[in-house]
Design a protein around this motif. Structure first.
Motif, short mmCIF file in Angstrom:
data_model
loop_
_atom_site.label_atom_id
_atom_site.label_comp_id
_atom_site.label_asym_id
_atom_site.label_seq_id
_atom_site.Cartn_x
_atom_site.Cartn_y
_atom_site.Cartn_z
N ASN A 1 1.09 -1.27 0.06
CA ASN A 1 0.00 0.03 -0.08
C ASN A 1 0.94 1.11 0.00
N VAL A 2 0.58 1.98 -0.90
CA VAL A 2 1.27 3.49 -0.97
C VAL A 2 0.13 4.42 -0.65
N TRP A 3 0.49 5.11 0.48
CA TRP A 3 -0.58 6.40 0.88
C TRP A 3 -0.07 7.70 0.42
N ILE A 4 -1.14 8.57 -0.08
CA ILE A 4 -0.88 9.67 -0.59
C ILE A 4 -1.69 10.65 0.42
N VAL A 5 -1.27 11.69 1.04
CA VAL A 5 -1.92 12.58 1.93
C VAL A 5 -1.79 13.84 1.28
N GLY A 6 -2.85 14.74 1.18
CA GLY A 6 -2.59 16.08 0.45
C GLY A 6 -4.03 16.61 0.02
N ASP A 7 -3.87 17.61 -0.97
CA ASP A 7 -5.03 18.37 -1.42
C ASP A 7 -4.75 18.29 -3.20
N THR B 1 0.17 2.67 9.79
CA THR B 1 1.02 2.07 10.56
C THR B 1 2.35 1.08 9.85
N GLY B 2 2.24 1.30 8.50
CA GLY B 2 3.39 0.53 7.69
C GLY B 2 3.18 -0.90 8.01
N ASP B 3 4.21 -1.61 8.63
CA ASP B 3 4.28 -3.00 8.84
C ASP B 3 4.04 -3.27 10.42
N THR B 4 3.67 -2.24 11.27
CA THR B 4 3.61 -2.40 12.61
C THR B 4 2.44 -3.17 13.14
N VAL C 1 -7.04 2.27 10.95
CA VAL C 1 -5.53 1.86 10.72
C VAL C 1 -5.18 1.49 9.24
N ARG C 2 -4.55 2.21 8.65
CA ARG C 2 -4.11 2.09 7.16
C ARG C 2 -2.64 1.37 6.96
N THR C 3 -2.46 0.24 6.72
CA THR C 3 -1.41 -0.40 6.84
C THR C 3 -0.57 -0.69 5.53
N GLY C 4 0.62 -1.21 5.69
CA GLY C 4 1.46 -1.24 4.54
C GLY C 4 1.18 -2.40 3.61
#
Length: 209
Positions: free
Chosen positions: A26-32, A145-148, A184-187
């Motif tokens: 998962n690649v997460w992009i946060v912004g506008d 959370t990446g892989d935590t 929780v958005r994971t890796g």
């Protein structure tokens, strides 16, 4: 314009301790619509750059330095001019993958990153890797959370640089204290929530997940 979360899945290989496994990240992009940060530049810099759709990339944030989370980071940085940020405790892992290209900046526990009017707070959560971090965005009701922490339990701790009691302590003390409705958005894999995972802590400990 309020910040939003965009999601991209990229595919490649995770390699450590002499083994290789095919993985989807998962690649997460946060912004506008004008600026963004990328959380974990995995596998495909071109696909991530395309998903930015012309937005200014302010930072590439690495939740940890396993190769499948950082392999595309230098190329994405070169294409966009964005700095790569990593917790210094993961430099030994980073240097295995990118020995000739250091990260541009450090992440520290409690550090706050601002993007599109939203604050992401760095939580140092070692265990899966020494410098593993999560990013808590209270305004978005989300922790990355990446892989935590995954749906169903902690990240893997059976390989080099990892430690099961440490990851359990990180999850208990740093993540399960967040509001239960926090997404929780994971890796890898599906998202979950703090409330869905919190009741299972003792079960994870008992089975040495």
């Amino acid at each position: 314009m309020a910040a939003r979360i965009d999601h991209l899945v990229t595919s490649g290989t995770f390699a450590l301790d002499g083994g290789e496994w095919d993985v989807d990240n998962n690649v997460w992009i946060v912004g506008d619509d004008t600026e963004a940060i990328v959380i974990d530049a995995a596998h495909d810099a071109d696909a991530i750059e395309a998903a930015l759709n012309g937005r200014t990339l302010r930072a590439i944030v690495c939740t940890h330095a396993h190769n499948d989370h950082i392999d595309a980071a230098p190329a994405l940085a070169a294409a966009t001019g964005a700095p790569v940020l990593l917790h210094p405790d993961d430099l030994p892992l980073w240097e295995r993958i990118h020995p000739d290209r250091a990260p541009d900046g450090e992440l520290a526990d409690g550090q706050e990153l601002e993007i599109a009017g939203t604050t992401l707070r760095v939580l140092h959560t070692p265990g899966h890797a020494p410098g593993a971090v999560c990013l808590y965005a209270p305004g978005l009701g989300t922790v990355f959370t990446g892989d935590t922490l995954f749906q169903g339990g902690p990240g893997a701790t059976g390989r080099s640089f990892s430690h099961f009691p440490t990851i359990v302590a990180s999850i208990r003390d740093r993540l399960l204290t967040l509001p239960p409705e926090t997404a929780v958005r994971t890796g890898h894999g599906d998202s979950t929530s703090i409330g869905a995972e919190a009741p299972h802590l003792e079960e994870w400990i008992a089975r040495g997940h």
